[in-house]
Motif scaffolding. Structure first.
Motif, short mmCIF file in Angstrom:
data_model
loop_
_atom_site.label_atom_id
_atom_site.label_comp_id
_atom_site.label_asym_id
_atom_site.label_seq_id
_atom_site.Cartn_x
_atom_site.Cartn_y
_atom_site.Cartn_z
N UNK A 1 0.80 -1.23 0.00
CA UNK A 1 0.00 0.00 0.00
C UNK A 1 0.84 1.29 0.00
N UNK A 2 2.16 1.17 0.28
CA UNK A 2 2.99 2.39 0.38
C UNK A 2 2.97 3.20 -0.92
N UNK A 3 2.88 2.48 -2.03
CA UNK A 3 2.94 3.10 -3.36
C UNK A 3 1.95 4.25 -3.52
N UNK A 4 0.74 4.08 -2.96
CA UNK A 4 -0.33 5.06 -3.25
C UNK A 4 -0.02 6.43 -2.65
N UNK A 5 0.75 6.48 -1.56
CA UNK A 5 1.03 7.79 -0.96
C UNK A 5 1.91 8.63 -1.90
N UNK A 6 2.77 7.96 -2.64
CA UNK A 6 3.61 8.71 -3.59
C UNK A 6 2.79 9.16 -4.80
N UNK A 7 1.88 8.28 -5.25
CA UNK A 7 1.07 8.67 -6.41
C UNK A 7 0.16 9.85 -6.06
N UNK A 8 -0.31 9.90 -4.79
CA UNK A 8 -1.15 11.03 -4.38
C UNK A 8 -0.39 12.34 -4.54
N UNK A 9 0.90 12.31 -4.26
CA UNK A 9 1.72 13.52 -4.40
C UNK A 9 2.01 13.82 -5.87
N UNK A 10 2.30 12.76 -6.65
CA UNK A 10 2.82 12.98 -8.01
C UNK A 10 1.72 13.09 -9.07
N UNK A 11 0.60 12.42 -8.89
CA UNK A 11 -0.46 12.44 -9.93
C UNK A 11 -0.88 13.86 -10.33
N UNK A 12 -1.14 14.76 -9.34
CA UNK A 12 -1.60 16.10 -9.75
C UNK A 12 -0.59 16.85 -10.62
N UNK A 13 0.70 16.56 -10.43
CA UNK A 13 1.72 17.27 -11.22
C UNK A 13 1.58 16.96 -12.70
N UNK A 14 1.15 15.72 -12.99
CA UNK A 14 1.05 15.29 -14.40
C UNK A 14 -0.40 15.15 -14.86
N UNK A 15 -1.32 15.80 -14.15
CA UNK A 15 -2.75 15.70 -14.51
C UNK A 15 -2.99 16.35 -15.87
N UNK A 16 -3.99 15.85 -16.64
CA UNK A 16 -4.22 16.35 -18.00
C UNK A 16 -4.37 17.87 -18.06
N UNK A 17 -5.14 18.46 -17.12
CA UNK A 17 -5.37 19.92 -17.18
C UNK A 17 -4.06 20.68 -17.09
N UNK A 18 -3.20 20.23 -16.18
CA UNK A 18 -1.91 20.90 -16.00
C UNK A 18 -1.01 20.73 -17.22
N UNK A 19 -1.05 19.52 -17.77
CA UNK A 19 -0.21 19.27 -18.94
C UNK A 19 -0.68 20.11 -20.13
N UNK A 20 -2.01 20.23 -20.28
CA UNK A 20 -2.53 20.99 -21.43
C UNK A 20 -2.03 22.43 -21.43
N UNK A 21 -1.71 22.97 -20.25
CA UNK A 21 -1.22 24.35 -20.18
C UNK A 21 0.11 24.54 -20.91
N UNK B 1 1.72 9.55 -18.74
CA UNK B 1 1.01 9.25 -20.00
C UNK B 1 0.37 10.49 -20.62
N UNK B 2 -0.13 11.42 -19.81
CA UNK B 2 -0.77 12.62 -20.39
C UNK B 2 0.28 13.50 -21.07
N UNK B 3 1.43 13.63 -20.40
CA UNK B 3 2.52 14.41 -21.00
C UNK B 3 2.99 13.74 -22.30
#
Ligand code: HEM
Length: 396
Positions: free
Chosen positions: A89-109, A349-351
């Motif tokens: 389960x440790x993995x998910x705490x890192x994805x919570x931090x990193x996912x928003x950085x690469x979210x589609x809306x942010x990448x589209x900017x 993947x979005x980037x």
């Protein structure tokens, strides 16, 4: 003659085929042959490789059985690559931090910046009527985008590429030499990030590294080792995979003018074309795992501690799942595993999609007709499908 004697024996399978240059050029034919032998076949470095779509999906979705932890593969680094080499389960705490950085809306900017960069690179060679695609575009584009995002100097691109290539494509005559090369380069990467991080702690900037310096996961500040593990993986993933994809895509499109015309005539085809080319070419051909418990999959026993390969490329061409998998249809709605599946599905993947779509659009607007220089033999590397050299020509 008894019934047993008349049964057709399965064709023999030579695991060295994985590394054959012809497999690099035509992996899809190799995948088909391998699957005709079995859903699981002997792998290129001992162990077994999972080839069937259903079995591949199962393995990717079950990290408690097929783990991607550091024992699965060590590239010479001293810390686990985060989040790839951390199990749930440790993995998910890192994805919570990193996912928003690469979210589609942010990448589209950053789409306008990517578009501008593609055009600046094309400006540099379009009048020549030729380019070596890797050095002219496939390497500098994703690397520049990524270094800017991370807050690292684009002027040092050559150094980053050398470190990355020394880890992912080390020179050496045997495993010992290869691993020694990887350790040297990994040491350089770790030293570089430790120094840069110390610098950002003193003088924060508006970049990802400075953000990591103060970020928290699960209520605790990220440690230096954790930040190192994240940056190390980012450097490898950010500087290599989109380059590989661009090379595979342009090698394919240069050799298939009919398919290329679909993109030139209607840019609305580009999003589905990107997905279909990701499926067909599968630039990250496979991923490593280590077995956590004795298990049976695809009729084959796996033992705890065993190293296993998962062939994403084979899964993406499995006709049991997609009956017309061997037709390349740039207009279809493709479901593929090119970005993996399950908890470790690609963070970037979005980037990656944004860079691939933008490059296809801008390039084909300006260079609709092109071919590979006559007499060129393409050589694709094993694992991450990079082409050693891709000379393209077009009329001026
Ligand atoms: C066309 C380009 C790309 C392809 C084909 C690709 C493919 C993949 C695949 C197959 C995985 C799963 C690995 C596994 O299960 O062992 C993965 C994971 C990952 N990718 Fe990508 N990738 C691409 C671009 C990028 C980019 C640009 C980044 C930049 C940040 C990135 C960051 C990552 C990270 C951090 C993971 C690990 C995710 C986790 O463990 O939770 N990738 N990628």
């Amino acid at each position: 003659m008894t019934e047993e004697q008349t049964a057709v024996a399965p064709p023999a399978f030579d695991p060295n085929l994985f590394l054959d240059p012809e497999t690099g050029r035509n992996p899809q034919d190799f995948y088909k042959f391998a699957r005709s032998v079995g859903a699981v076949v002997p792998g290129p470095f001992g162990g077994q490789t999972i080839m069937g779509r259903r079995e591949v999906e199962f393995a990717l979705q079950h990290p408690e059985i097929f783990s991607s932890a550091m024992e699965a593969v060590n590239l010479g680094q001293s810390v686990p690559l985060i989040p790839l080499q951390v199990d749930p389960p440790e993995h998910s705490k890192y994805r919570k931090l990193l996912d928003p950085i690469f979210a589609p809306k942010r990448m589209n900017l950053i789409e306008p910046d990517i578009s501008q960069l593609v055009n600046e690179l094309i400006d540099g060679f379009i009048d020549d009527g030729s380019c070596e695609f890797t050095t002219a575009l496939a390497e500098p584009l994703p690397s520049s985008v990524f270094l800017r995002l991370l807050g690292l100097p684009v002027s040092e691109l050559a150094m980053f590429l050398e470190m990355k290539n020394g880890i992912l494509r080390p020179a050496g005559n045997d495993l010992e030499e290869i691993q020694a090369q990887q350790r040297v380069n990994a040491g350089e990467v770790e030293r570089f990030f430790s120094e840069t991080l110390a610098d950002r702690r003193k003088k924060p900037q508006d970049d990802l590294l400075s953000m990591f310096a103060t970020a928290e996961v699960g209520g605790d500040k990220l440690t230096d080792d954790e930040i190192l593990g994240i940056c190390f993986l980012f450097l490898l993933a950010g500087l290599d995979t989109v380059t590989d994809a661009l090379e595979c895509f342009f090698a394919y499109l240069a050799q298939h003018p009919g398919q290329r015309r679909l993109i030139v005539e209607d840019t609305a085809t580009i999003p589905s074309a990107v997905e279909e080319l990701l499926r067909w070419e599968t630039p990250v051909t496979g991923v490593p795992r280590v077995v956590q418990q004795d298990f049976e999959l695809g009729g084959c026993p796996f033992q705890k501690g065993e190293h296993v390969g998962i062939s994403i490329g084979s899964a993406n061409t499995d006709e049991q799942e997609l009956p017309d998998a061997y037709d390349v249809d740039l207009t279809r709605n493709t479901k593929h595993l090119a970005f993996g599946a399950g908890v470790h599905r690609c963070l970037g993947s979005h980037l990656a999609r944004l860079e691939l779509r933008t490059t296809l659009r801008e390039w084909h607007k300006r260079i609709p007709d092109y071919e590979i220089a006559p007499g060129t033999e393409l050589n694709f590397m094993f694992g991450l499908r990079q082409v050693d050299t891709l000379p393209l020509l077009w009329p001026t």
